[in-house]
Design a protein around this motif. Structure first.
Motif, PDB file in Angstrom:
ATOM      1  N   MET A 270       0.827  -1.212   0.000  1.00 37.47           N
ATOM      2  CA  MET A 270       0.000   0.000   0.000  1.00 37.47           C
ATOM      3  C   MET A 270       0.859   1.258   0.000  1.00 37.47           C
ATOM      4  O   MET A 270       0.473   2.276  -0.582  1.00 37.47           O
ATOM      5  CB  MET A 270      -0.939  -0.027   1.210  1.00 37.47           C
ATOM      6  N   MET A 271       2.020   1.227   0.649  1.00 37.87           N
ATOM      7  CA  MET A 271       2.917   2.381   0.601  1.00 37.87           C
ATOM      8  C   MET A 271       3.409   2.624  -0.823  1.00 37.87           C
ATOM      9  O   MET A 271       3.412   3.766  -1.308  1.00 37.87           O
ATOM     10  CB  MET A 271       4.109   2.151   1.528  1.00 37.87           C
TER      11      MET A 271
ATOM     12  N   ALA B  55       7.623  15.121  -0.396  1.00 36.68           N
ATOM     13  CA  ALA B  55       6.190  15.139  -0.095  1.00 36.68           C
ATOM     14  C   ALA B  55       5.510  13.864  -0.602  1.00 36.68           C
ATOM     15  O   ALA B  55       4.609  13.333   0.048  1.00 36.68           O
ATOM     16  CB  ALA B  55       5.536  16.366  -0.704  1.00 36.68           C
ATOM     17  N   ALA B  56       5.941  13.373  -1.759  1.00 40.86           N
ATOM     18  CA  ALA B  56       5.368  12.137  -2.288  1.00 40.86           C
ATOM     19  C   ALA B  56       5.717  10.945  -1.397  1.00 40.86           C
ATOM     20  O   ALA B  56       4.884  10.066  -1.154  1.00 40.86           O
ATOM     21  CB  ALA B  56       5.861  11.897  -3.715  1.00 40.86           C
ATOM     22  N   SER B  57       6.944  10.904  -0.905  1.00 41.97           N
ATOM     23  CA  SER B  57       7.345   9.825  -0.007  1.00 41.97           C
ATOM     24  C   SER B  57       6.551   9.874   1.292  1.00 41.97           C
ATOM     25  O   SER B  57       6.098   8.841   1.796  1.00 41.97           O
ATOM     26  CB  SER B  57       8.849   9.910   0.279  1.00 41.97           C
ATOM     27  N   LEU B  58       6.392  11.079   1.845  1.00 41.40           N
ATOM     28  CA  LEU B  58       5.608  11.219   3.066  1.00 41.40           C
ATOM     29  C   LEU B  58       4.158  10.812   2.819  1.00 41.40           C
ATOM     30  O   LEU B  58       3.548  10.120   3.649  1.00 41.40           O
ATOM     31  CB  LEU B  58       5.673  12.664   3.563  1.00 41.40           C
TER      32      LEU B  58
ATOM     33  N   ILE C 209      10.457   3.643  -0.508  1.00 42.79           N
ATOM     34  CA  ILE C 209       9.986   4.715  -1.405  1.00 42.79           C
ATOM     35  C   ILE C 209      10.752   6.008  -1.123  1.00 42.79           C
ATOM     36  O   ILE C 209      10.225   7.114  -1.288  1.00 42.79           O
ATOM     37  CB  ILE C 209       8.471   4.939  -1.254  1.00 42.79           C
ATOM     38  N   ASN C 210      12.001   5.858  -0.685  1.00 41.43           N
ATOM     39  CA  ASN C 210      12.920   6.991  -0.508  1.00 41.43           C
ATOM     40  C   ASN C 210      12.461   7.989   0.549  1.00 41.43           C
ATOM     41  O   ASN C 210      12.748   9.193   0.446  1.00 41.43           O
ATOM     42  CB  ASN C 210      13.135   7.727  -1.838  1.00 41.43           C
TER      43      ASN C 210
END
Length: 299
Positions: A122-123, A140-143, A221-222
């Motif tokens: 899901m992440m 922001a995308a990783s968060l 996902i960095n």
């Protein structure tokens, strides 16, 4: 009265002796494995336990450049995911207990689906959804991916905890609310739900600790969390084992603090749930009851 045993029977003397023997053997095996691991890591070519490998942790730059930024990101992602998971979990839990069959079906489908999908999947899905659909990029995308993945999974688990807590309450609680004129939804929110949350509080808080630990999956996902900061540190200084020992100590300290606070909260709720103290005799009306053959006596 002793607590009911749900899953297993109470072990007898022979079973307890067997458990002790198995426990001792397991501890000895673990100690032997630990000794082998330590000997392997202490080889002369790359000894991970020399003072040189631990010296970087005495440098403030190690903490300000590697560990503390990762710790801040870990706590930020965990805090956001905790709030969202609790809110969504409460809504889903109440929805699964609704009188509406459609609402129960929708909430039940959500819960059963997202409980069955691994958090890491899901992440990753949420991360690429943020990048290619929403247009979010960078940190922001990783968060977003970490928070969304944790929220989707843990809200489903919390919803089941809420539903189990409500079902564990006596049926008379709901019937009493309906008897005094409350609607089913009012009885749920005013009577059943607060008691269910209190009853399931230990499990709920344990799930919140799981959220904190699962933020470590964000390195896929960095996401610049604590584990990734430790990896960058160990790459620069070649001290992988000391770094992960320090990271483990940080996680243990945080999780133990959360567990300690949870126990304090649980004890406080248990004390408050024992009932109100007995009324003060000075505040009671000093009027004797009327009985057969007895006069009214005002004291």
């Amino acid at each position: 009265m002793s607590a009911p045993v749900v899953l297993f029977d109470v072990p007898g003397p022979r079973a307890r002796r067997t458990y002790r023997v198995v426990g001792v053997v397991a501890v000895l095996v673990l100690v032997a494995l630990l000794v082998l691991v330590v000997r392997g890591l202490a080889n002369p070519d790359d000894n991970q336990f020399t003072a040189e490998k631990w010296r970087p942790f005495l440098d403030p730059v190690t903490w300000t450049a590697y560990l503390l930024p990762g710790l801040v990101n870990t706590l930020k992602a965990a805090a956001i995911a905790v709030v969202l998971s609790v809110v969504v979990g409460l809504v889903l839990g109440v929805g699964r207990l609704s009188q509406s069959r459609v609402l129960r079906l929708v909430c039940g489908t959500y819960v059963e689906f997202f409980r069955s999908v691994p958090v890491l999947v899901m992440m990753i899905f949420s991360y690429y959804f943020a990048v290619f659909v929403v247009g979010i990029t960078g940190d922001a995308a990783s968060l977003f991916g970490v928070v969304a993945g944790l929220t989707l999974y843990n809200s489903a688990v919390i919803a089941e905890l809420i539903r189990s807590g409500v079902h564990s309450l006596p049926r008379g609680q709901r019937e009493a609310g309906l008897a005094v004129g409350l609607t089913p939804s009012q009885a749920m929110t005013a009577i059943l739900l607060p008691q269910a949350v209190t009853a399931m509080l230990p499990s709920l808080l344990s799930q919140l600790v799981v959220i904190l630990k699962d933020t470590a999956l964000g390195y896929i996902i960095n996401f610049s969390e604590l584990i990734r900061g430790g990896q960058n540190l160990s790459t620069n200084f070649g001290n992988l084992i000391p770094t992960f020992i320090v990271l483990a100590a940080i996680f243990i300290l945080i999780n133990y603090s959360l567990t300690f606070l949870a126990r304090l909260l649980e004890r406080r709720l248990q004390r408050s749930a024992k009932g109100t103290p007995p009324p003060d005799p000075d505040d009671q009306a000093q009027v004797a009851p009327v009985g057969g053959g007895m006069g009214v006596g005002v004291l």
